[in-house]
Design a protein around this motif. Sequence first.
Motif: not given
Length: 106
Positions: A69-70, A73, A77, A94-95, A97-99, A101-102
């Motif tokens: 996920p990093y 994201g 971003a 970006g945040i 997308a990270f959360y 995808s996680r």
Amino acid sequence: MSTALLILGMGLCSFLPRYLPLAVFADREMPSLVQTLLRYTPPAVLAALVFPAVLAPSGRGVELTLSNPYLIGGVVAFVAGLISKRFLLVTAIGIAAFYLSRALLG
């Protein structure tokens, strides 16, 4: 007493490398090559801080997979930054997308 000396010494070690170039070059014009190179310093430092966390978040090697996920994201971003060039918007995207995808990847 040794703790106070340690704090003072670390303060000097942090302060002097920042202050001395300003004191030495305060009244001089820097060469254009130095000015050009200094413009690239903040992006280079930011990249050096971000890329290891994005590419190897577990610290066990590079993880170039869609289950990272990093990486997702970071890529989202990056693309958002190329399009919008607005820091807070890019950070929020970006945040998110990270959360997202996680949450989706587990």
